[in-house]
Design a protein around this motif. Structure first.
Motif, short mmCIF file in Angstrom:
data_model
loop_
_atom_site.label_atom_id
_atom_site.label_comp_id
_atom_site.label_asym_id
_atom_site.label_seq_id
_atom_site.Cartn_x
_atom_site.Cartn_y
_atom_site.Cartn_z
N PRO A 39 -9.83 -8.66 -65.05
CA PRO A 39 -10.21 -9.81 -65.86
C PRO A 39 -9.50 -11.08 -65.40
O PRO A 39 -8.30 -11.07 -65.12
CB PRO A 39 -9.76 -9.41 -67.27
CG PRO A 39 -9.81 -7.91 -67.27
CD PRO A 39 -9.40 -7.51 -65.88
N GLY A 40 -10.25 -12.16 -65.27
CA GLY A 40 -9.69 -13.44 -64.86
C GLY A 40 -9.67 -13.66 -63.37
O GLY A 40 -9.46 -14.79 -62.92
N GLU A 41 -9.87 -12.61 -62.57
CA GLU A 41 -9.92 -12.76 -61.12
C GLU A 41 -11.33 -13.11 -60.67
O GLU A 41 -12.30 -12.68 -61.28
CB GLU A 41 -9.49 -11.46 -60.43
CG GLU A 41 -8.03 -11.10 -60.64
CD GLU A 41 -7.64 -9.80 -59.96
OE1 GLU A 41 -6.44 -9.57 -59.80
OE2 GLU A 41 -8.55 -9.02 -59.60
N PRO A 42 -11.46 -13.90 -59.60
CA PRO A 42 -12.80 -14.24 -59.12
C PRO A 42 -13.48 -13.04 -58.49
O PRO A 42 -12.86 -12.28 -57.74
CB PRO A 42 -12.55 -15.35 -58.09
CG PRO A 42 -11.14 -15.13 -57.64
CD PRO A 42 -10.41 -14.58 -58.83
N GLY A 43 -14.77 -12.88 -58.79
CA GLY A 43 -15.55 -11.79 -58.23
C GLY A 43 -16.64 -12.31 -57.31
O GLY A 43 -16.59 -13.46 -56.84
N ASP A 44 -17.64 -11.48 -57.09
CA ASP A 44 -18.69 -11.85 -56.15
C ASP A 44 -19.51 -13.05 -56.62
O ASP A 44 -19.92 -13.88 -55.82
CB ASP A 44 -19.62 -10.66 -55.92
CG ASP A 44 -18.96 -9.55 -55.11
OD1 ASP A 44 -17.91 -9.82 -54.48
OD2 ASP A 44 -19.48 -8.42 -55.11
#
Length: 238
Positions: A45-50
């Motif tokens: 959660p909170g981390e950038p994804g695709d």
């Protein structure tokens, strides 16, 4: 195409970068675009994804995820290990249909390959594509091993009665070897699908403005681009 499903022949074949290129080309053509990640794994959660990467590269798209899981595993396994609800094909289809009501194009990016399991019932991206009656774009690697994986994916789409839009090579080397160059002729032959583009290796490292400017040149007209498969083969094939 109101909805286009983007699958890979496996992991790490350039699916997200191709999704970004298709989004950028559509935006350049004046279309409104949404990008939905069917299941994001390996991101907390909170981390950038695709979808954040697509947004960074392509520009102003509506970015959405169905669910995310912290471990980099198949979605069904990641959901089980995290004690979280699994993604069901219906969840993906319903979210994509809702986005399609307000956008010219919705790109649904899968996780890994076509038959990677979303849930304990064996639901897959292929099932979501069937619910949406959406064409499926196959992203393949350039070199050795890609013919078998691409043909298997194409056969499964055909077996399920799903429309295959075509194949895009997700990372075309700057100095391609003999296998990659031969695959330009062999990929359409073994899969029965047209080549619809080739994204150069390292494209994601370009500044976003440069990526957006170049993206239409990597994709065929069906994907709002200007790429010519025959001209590319004539230049690159042995």
């Amino acid at each position: 195409m109101a909805v286009l499903v983007v699958t890979g022949t496996g992991t790490e074949v350039g699916k997200t970068v191709v999704t970004a290129a298709v989004a950028a080309a559509a935006l350049a053509a004046g279309r409104s675009v949404a990008v939905l990640k069917a299941a994001q794994t390996g991101v907390r959660p909170g981390e950038p994804g695709d979808v954040e990467e697509v947004l960074r590269l392509a520009g102003p798209v509506t970015a959405a995820e169905t669910r995310r899981y912290p471990e980099p595993l198949a979605p069904a396994t990641a959901a089980r290990r995290a004690g979280l609800a699994a993604v069901r094909p219906h969840d993906v289809a319903e979210r994509a249909a809702a986005l399609a009501a307000g956008h010219d194009l919705v790109l649904v990016e899968g996780a890994g390959g076509l038959l990677v399991r979303f849930d304990a019932a064996g639901g897959t991206l292929a099932d979501a594509a069937a619910l949406l009656s959406a064409p499926v774009l196959v992203v393949a690697s350039a070199g050795l091993g890609t013919l078998n994986a691409t043909e298997l994916t194409a056969r499964e789409l055909d077996r399920r009665g799903l429309e295959a839009a075509g194949v895009v090579i997700g990372s075309w080397p700057g100095a391609p070897g003999l296998a990659a160059r031969c695959n330009l002729a062999d990929l359409p032959e073994v899969s029965g699908l047209p080549l619809l583009g080739a994204v150069p290796a390292g494209a994601a490292a370009r500044p976003p403005d440069a990526f957006r400017t170049a993206a239409p040149g990597w994709l065929a007209p069906r994907l709002d681009g200007t790429w010519d498969a025959e001209a590319f083969r004539a230049r690159e094939a042995p």
